[in-house]
Design a protein around this motif. Structure first.
Motif, short mmCIF file in Angstrom:
data_model
loop_
_atom_site.label_atom_id
_atom_site.label_comp_id
_atom_site.label_asym_id
_atom_site.label_seq_id
_atom_site.Cartn_x
_atom_site.Cartn_y
_atom_site.Cartn_z
N UNK A 185 24.21 3.40 -47.65
CA UNK A 185 22.77 3.21 -47.76
C UNK A 185 22.09 4.41 -48.42
N UNK A 186 20.82 4.24 -48.73
CA UNK A 186 20.05 5.32 -49.37
C UNK A 186 19.73 6.45 -48.39
N UNK A 187 19.92 6.21 -47.10
CA UNK A 187 19.61 7.22 -46.09
C UNK A 187 20.73 8.26 -45.94
N UNK A 188 21.85 7.98 -46.57
CA UNK A 188 23.01 8.86 -46.43
C UNK A 188 23.34 9.48 -47.78
N UNK A 189 23.47 10.80 -47.80
CA UNK A 189 23.82 11.51 -49.03
C UNK A 189 25.16 12.20 -48.79
N UNK A 190 26.24 11.71 -49.40
CA UNK A 190 27.57 12.28 -49.13
C UNK A 190 27.72 13.74 -49.56
N UNK A 191 26.88 14.21 -50.50
CA UNK A 191 26.95 15.60 -50.91
C UNK A 191 26.33 16.53 -49.87
N UNK A 192 25.34 16.04 -49.13
CA UNK A 192 24.64 16.89 -48.17
C UNK A 192 24.95 16.57 -46.71
N UNK A 193 25.24 15.32 -46.42
CA UNK A 193 25.42 14.88 -45.03
C UNK A 193 26.90 14.88 -44.63
N UNK A 194 27.14 15.18 -43.37
CA UNK A 194 28.49 15.06 -42.81
C UNK A 194 28.82 13.58 -42.65
N UNK A 195 30.09 13.21 -42.73
CA UNK A 195 30.44 11.81 -42.44
C UNK A 195 30.05 11.46 -41.00
N UNK A 196 29.71 10.21 -40.77
CA UNK A 196 29.37 9.79 -39.42
C UNK A 196 30.59 9.90 -38.52
N UNK A 197 30.35 10.23 -37.27
CA UNK A 197 31.45 10.27 -36.30
C UNK A 197 32.03 8.87 -36.14
N UNK A 198 33.29 8.83 -35.81
CA UNK A 198 33.97 7.55 -35.65
C UNK A 198 34.67 7.49 -34.28
N UNK A 199 33.89 7.59 -33.24
CA UNK A 199 34.45 7.56 -31.88
C UNK A 199 35.07 6.21 -31.56
N UNK A 200 34.71 5.18 -32.27
CA UNK A 200 35.21 3.82 -32.05
C UNK A 200 36.63 3.62 -32.60
N UNK A 201 37.13 4.54 -33.44
CA UNK A 201 38.44 4.35 -34.06
C UNK A 201 39.59 4.16 -33.07
#
Length: 121
Positions: free
Chosen positions: A100-116
């Motif tokens: 989405x436009x709310x996420x910038x991969x250059x600036x933001x950390x990847x979302x946590x994936x506790x569900x994995x």
């Protein structure tokens, strides 16, 4: 509204799994971060009116969160009988957010994936 003891193969006391957004803070990073979590919850009662809904209470870690759910939403979105299906839905939401436009991969950390951990159950 009339209460009923069971519906669609579920009964009061059964466990269902809820997918919910969770905001958390990382040290040194301004603003909250988002993750999608899978929580187990217990069905407290069913109610029958023009449609059947049920009340489920999240067990932990955010105790005393009580939600109403339409029985028709079960196993389609946000509420599931199986933890694996809930985790797959959380994965879908995580990937959608990261595109989405709310996420910038250059600036933001990847979302946590506790569900994995639940996907391979």
């Amino acid at each position: 509204m009339k209460t009923v003891d069971s519906a669609k193969g579920l009964k009061v006391g059964d466990t269902v799994y809820i997918v919910q957004e969770n905001f958390y803070y990382e040290r040194g990073i301004a603003g909250p971060k988002l993750e999608y979590c899978v929580y187990s919850s217990t069905i407290k009662c069913f109610r029958k009116g023009s449609y059947i809904d049920f009340i489920a209470k999240i067990d932990a870690p955010i105790k005393n969160n009580i939600y109403d759910w339409k029985l028709s939403d079960l196993d389609k979105r946000y509420i599931f009988r199986s933890r694996k299906n809930a985790a797959l839905f959380a994965k879908e939401l995580t990937e959608k957010y990261e595109r989405s436009i709310f996420y910038n991969p250059q600036k933001d950390l990847p979302l946590r994936r506790s569900w994995e951990i639940f996907i391979n159950e």
